[in-house]
Design an enzyme around this catalytic site. Structure first.
Site, PDB file in Angstrom:
ATOM      1  N   SER A 186       6.201  -5.985   5.314  1.00 26.34           N
ATOM      2  CA  SER A 186       5.087  -5.153   5.129  1.00 26.34           C
ATOM      3  C   SER A 186       3.973  -5.181   5.936  1.00 26.34           C
ATOM      4  O   SER A 186       3.006  -4.386   6.526  1.00 26.34           O
ATOM      5  CB  SER A 186       4.643  -5.508   3.797  1.00 26.34           C
ATOM      6  N   HIS A 214       9.163  -1.688   0.338  1.00 28.48           N
ATOM      7  CA  HIS A 214       8.504  -0.685   1.163  1.00 28.48           C
ATOM      8  C   HIS A 214       9.418   0.228   1.707  1.00 28.48           C
ATOM      9  O   HIS A 214       9.153   1.193   2.486  1.00 28.48           O
ATOM     10  CB  HIS A 214       7.787  -1.496   2.292  1.00 28.48           C
ATOM     11  N   LYS A 244       5.058   1.511  -5.581  1.00 29.12           N
ATOM     12  CA  LYS A 244       4.829   2.140  -4.017  1.00 29.12           C
ATOM     13  C   LYS A 244       5.050   3.548  -4.001  1.00 29.12           C
ATOM     14  O   LYS A 244       4.466   4.439  -4.563  1.00 29.12           O
ATOM     15  CB  LYS A 244       5.366   1.270  -3.132  1.00 29.12           C
TER      16      LYS A 244
HETATM   17  C1  LIG Z   1       4.763  -4.856  -2.823  1.00 28.90           C
HETATM   18  C2  LIG Z   1       5.968  -5.655  -2.704  1.00 28.90           C
HETATM   19  C3  LIG Z   1       6.224  -6.563  -4.143  1.00 28.90           C
HETATM   20  C4  LIG Z   1       5.654  -6.401  -5.387  1.00 28.90           C
HETATM   21  O1  LIG Z   1       5.782  -5.298  -5.837  1.00 28.90           O
HETATM   22  P1  LIG Z   1       5.061  -4.707  -7.062  1.00 28.90           P
HETATM   23  O2  LIG Z   1       5.652  -3.618  -7.826  1.00 28.90           O
HETATM   24  O3  LIG Z   1       3.715  -4.258  -6.590  1.00 28.90           O
HETATM   25  O4  LIG Z   1       4.765  -6.116  -7.935  1.00 28.90           O
HETATM   26  C5  LIG Z   1       7.771  -7.209  -3.950  1.00 28.90           C
HETATM   27  N1  LIG Z   1       8.166  -7.397  -2.710  1.00 28.90           N
HETATM   28  C6  LIG Z   1       7.704  -6.833  -1.403  1.00 28.90           C
HETATM   29  C7  LIG Z   1       8.344  -6.927  -0.303  1.00 28.90           C
HETATM   30  C8  LIG Z   1       6.599  -6.114  -1.509  1.00 28.90           C
HETATM   31  O5  LIG Z   1       6.414  -5.295  -0.735  1.00 28.90           O
END
Ligand SMILES: *Cc1c(COP(=O)(O)O)cnc(C)c1O
Length: 397
Positions: A186, A214, A244
């Site tokens: 990310s 992502h 996301k």
């Molecule tokens: C954003 C993210 C999460 C968390 O996801 P949420 O649904 O926002 O709790 C977990 N792992 C990765 C790699 C992320 O980028």
């Protein structure tokens, strides 16, 4: 009366963070989280959301959420294992399994919860976990909840992974050994080398675990990084998020029917935290339908990504090793990076500075997240702000 030790602890640490410029003041937004957002009555081009496809404010999802809320209420009333499992949850899980091309799926309240749940239910005493050093915080916390030995490997360094996998397997000390990685990282937007990871896993009998928060909705026709590499049959466990690109909230795990059956009886967030609300489940289902039936939003996302990335490169900026819409614009030292982001804000562009300790010292960057909803005009405004602020602060000639 407040505890003296608590208030002393809080004051000391907050002051320390503030003096180091590491304290984050959160500005509430007064509009939907779209391509433009309103803060204190002023509009900004929003380059900081994970709402890649704009689904978080899509009419079709909102309608589905309203309808399900009307029919089933605002809350699901219980944890999944007692009687919080609605037919809607099962329907969503079946749809996700079909979308991802895997045997079974289980949903959780968030992607974060999902990592905590799955890692700790699968791994334990006497096991080992090989974890990329840049893995997401929820993976790190999930690993900490197990008694397994945690072995970090250098970021995307396949030689290091192979050496450590070989050592771990040949030591004879461990039962199960898992390799765990983000699908898309990310901070830099680079993609994990899954073909090589899978090969190493097959050579040393490792469980493969890919957190594709992502990648979903963005890569592999929307089904994510594993599909992008054609490896659906060779990855044991995938994590996805509904928060996301899918535009709602929630997390899910994909794998075998046995894995899901085990998680239903052994994973703690499933057993001890209330199920996703009906409105969110219905909205997520609508989002998956949209992802499956139309590539229009993804095409737009990639067009906008290329436009912004080409524009920044033409201006002389480095955007690092990104292969996805995540677009870090490298600035350098911490102070200039913060100044850069503040100047963008003054020009009506909302893009966050990411500095040490989130990334190594001296590699401060402003991270830009283009979405399918941005117009050419919004991206041009962004590029022209980068041009003038770059001249002013010096990162570009
Ligand atoms: C954003 C993210 C999460 C968390 O996801 P949420 O649904 O926002 O709790 C977990 N792992 C990765 C790699 C992320 O980028």
């Amino acid at each position: 009366m407040a505890s003296h030790s608590l208030s002393a602890f809080l004051q000391k640490n907050l002051e320390e963070l503030k003096s180091q410029g590491l304290y984050n003041t959160i500005q509430p937004i007064e509009s939907p989280n779209g391509p433009m957002i309103t803060i204190e009555g002023r509009e900004y081009v929003n380059l900081s959301s994970n709402n890649y496809l704009g689904l978080a404010n899509d009419e079709r999802l909102k309608e589905a959420a309203v309808r399900a809320t009307h029919d089933f209420g605002t809350g699901s009333g219980a944890v999944r294992s007692i009687n919080g499992t609605l037919a809607l949850h099962v329907e969503l899980e079946e749809k996700l399994a079909q979308f991802k091309g895997t045997e079974a799926v289980l949903t959780y309240q968030s992607g974060f919860n999902c990592n905590i749940a799955v890692i700790s239910a699968v791994m334990g005493d006497g096991d080992a976990i090989l974890s990329d050093e840049l893995n997401h915080a929820s993976i790190i916390d999930g690993c900490r909840l197990t008694k397994a030995k945690i072995i970090r490997f250098k970021h995307s360094d396949m030689e290091d992974l192979r050496t450590k996998a070989k050592e771990a397997r040949e030591s004879g000390q461990y039962g199960k050994i898992m390799v765990i990685t983000d699908g898309v990282f990310s901070m830099d937007g680079d993609i994990a080398n899954l073909p090589e990871i899978v090969k190493i896993a097959e050579d040393y009998d490792l469980i493969t675990y890919v957190d594709d928060a992502h990648g979903s909705g963005v890569l592999g026709d929307g089904a994510g990084t594993v599909k992008h590499f054609g490896l659906s049959e060779r990855v044991d466990i995938q994590i996805g998020t509904l928060s996301k690109a899918v535009g709602v909230v929630g997390g899910y795990v994909t794998g075998s029917r046995d894995l899901v059956d085990w998680l239903k009886v052994r994973s703690r967030p499933f057993l001890f935290s209330t199920a996703l609300p009906p409105g969110s489940v219905a909205a997520a289902m609508t989002a998956i339908d949209i992802l499956q039936n139309s590539k229009e939003l993804q095409t737009k996302l990639w067009e906008n990504t290329r436009y912004l990335q080409d524009g920044l490169k033409k201006l002389g900026y480095s955007i690092g090793p990104t292969e996805t819409p995540i677009t870090p614009c490298m600035i350098g030292d911490e102070v200039t990076t913060q100044q850069f982001s503040t100047r963008l804000y003054e020009e009506g562009i909302y893009a966050k500075a990411i500095v040490f300790p989130t990334v190594p010292k001296g590699t401060g960057r402003v991270r830009n997240m283009p979405t399918a909803m941005h117009t050419r005009e919004m991206l041009d405004r962004t590029l022209s702000a980068y041009e003038s602020i770059g001249r002013e602060l010096g990162p570009i000639g």
